[in-house]
Design a protein around this motif. Structure first.
Motif, PDB file in Angstrom:
ATOM      1  N   ARG A 166       0.813  -1.210   0.000  1.00 49.75           N
ATOM      2  CA  ARG A 166       0.000   0.000   0.000  1.00 49.75           C
ATOM      3  C   ARG A 166       0.854   1.273   0.000  1.00 49.75           C
ATOM      4  O   ARG A 166       0.498   2.260  -0.629  1.00 49.75           O
ATOM      5  CB  ARG A 166      -0.930  -0.022   1.224  1.00 49.75           C
ATOM      6  N   ASN A 167       1.986   1.253   0.692  1.00 49.25           N
ATOM      7  CA  ASN A 167       2.751   2.486   0.896  1.00 49.25           C
ATOM      8  C   ASN A 167       4.003   2.632   0.042  1.00 49.25           C
ATOM      9  O   ASN A 167       4.438   3.751  -0.216  1.00 49.25           O
ATOM     10  CB  ASN A 167       3.132   2.619   2.372  1.00 49.25           C
ATOM     11  N   MET A 168       4.586   1.531  -0.418  1.00 53.83           N
ATOM     12  CA  MET A 168       5.819   1.653  -1.194  1.00 53.83           C
ATOM     13  C   MET A 168       5.612   2.424  -2.497  1.00 53.83           C
ATOM     14  O   MET A 168       6.479   3.221  -2.871  1.00 53.83           O
ATOM     15  CB  MET A 168       6.415   0.257  -1.445  1.00 53.83           C
ATOM     16  N   PRO A 169       4.481   2.268  -3.191  1.00 54.82           N
ATOM     17  CA  PRO A 169       4.279   3.099  -4.385  1.00 54.82           C
ATOM     18  C   PRO A 169       4.269   4.602  -4.069  1.00 54.82           C
ATOM     19  O   PRO A 169       4.799   5.411  -4.832  1.00 54.82           O
ATOM     20  CB  PRO A 169       2.922   2.636  -4.927  1.00 54.82           C
ATOM     21  N   LYS A 170       3.697   4.981  -2.920  1.00 60.58           N
ATOM     22  CA  LYS A 170       3.689   6.404  -2.534  1.00 60.58           C
ATOM     23  C   LYS A 170       5.101   6.876  -2.199  1.00 60.58           C
ATOM     24  O   LYS A 170       5.490   7.983  -2.576  1.00 60.58           O
ATOM     25  CB  LYS A 170       2.760   6.627  -1.331  1.00 60.58           C
ATOM     26  N   LEU A 171       5.858   6.041  -1.504  1.00 58.71           N
ATOM     27  CA  LEU A 171       7.236   6.403  -1.163  1.00 58.71           C
ATOM     28  C   LEU A 171       8.095   6.507  -2.415  1.00 58.71           C
ATOM     29  O   LEU A 171       8.902   7.428  -2.558  1.00 58.71           O
ATOM     30  CB  LEU A 171       7.822   5.376  -0.188  1.00 58.71           C
ATOM     31  N   ALA A 172       7.923   5.571  -3.359  1.00 56.98           N
ATOM     32  CA  ALA A 172       8.707   5.590  -4.597  1.00 56.98           C
ATOM     33  C   ALA A 172       8.308   6.753  -5.504  1.00 56.98           C
ATOM     34  O   ALA A 172       9.159   7.324  -6.192  1.00 56.98           O
ATOM     35  CB  ALA A 172       8.572   4.268  -5.335  1.00 56.98           C
TER      36      ALA A 172
END
Length: 156
Positions: A122-128
């Motif tokens: 859920r969060n790695m795409p936002k971080l990347a």
């Protein structure tokens, strides 16, 4: 334009070495001096000051870390700029999950834990999307540690 340049040079190894040894110190000083209003990453890259206790020294260690919010938790990734050795904040949190986090001049206590697979997805795409070099760091080092920081209720 500044952010575009930062995101481009963030993929280079020389940038990783510079940030590890000098840029992080400068960013920490800038964040503290401005009470969180200024950071090397700019306003589009939320940066927290993460304070952990050294696993061997017992001294407090503070580093600037990019993060995203996930409901009432904070999520950050540790890849140590893709360098070979793991970052000390990762090892410190694994030894003692308590942390103090300062965002915009406000400090609070948190408990850290490794993110679940669902939280990473859920969060790695936002971080990347915020810092594309995360993927370069993963390719370079082969490791990625995503941590969730849950606020500690100090009112009880």
């Amino acid at each position: 334009m500044y952010l575009r340049v930062m995101r481009r040079v963030g993929h280079y190894r020389w940038f990783a070495v510079f940030m590890k040894h000098a840029g992080s110190r400068a960013d920490r000083a800038l964040i503290r001096a401005s009470c969180g209003r200024l950071s090397l990453g700019g306003p589009q890259m939320p940066t927290m000051l993460l304070t952990t206790r050294g696993r061997r020294s017992g001294k407090e260690r503070t580093v600037p870390v990019y993060f995203v919010r996930d409901s009432n938790t904070l999520v950050a990734v540790c890849e140590n700029f893709g360098l070979d050795a793991p970052s000390s904040w990762l090892r410190n949190l694994l030894a003692d999950p308590k942390a103090r986090i300062e965002i915009n001049g406000v400090s609070a206590s948190y408990l850290s834990r490794p993110a679940t697979e669902q939280e990473v997805a859920r969060n790695m795409p936002k971080l990347a999307a915020m810092w594309p070099a995360h993927d370069t760091y993963m390719q370079r080092s082969g490791t990625r540690h995503v941590f969730v920081f849950e606020p500690v209720d100090t009112q009880t």
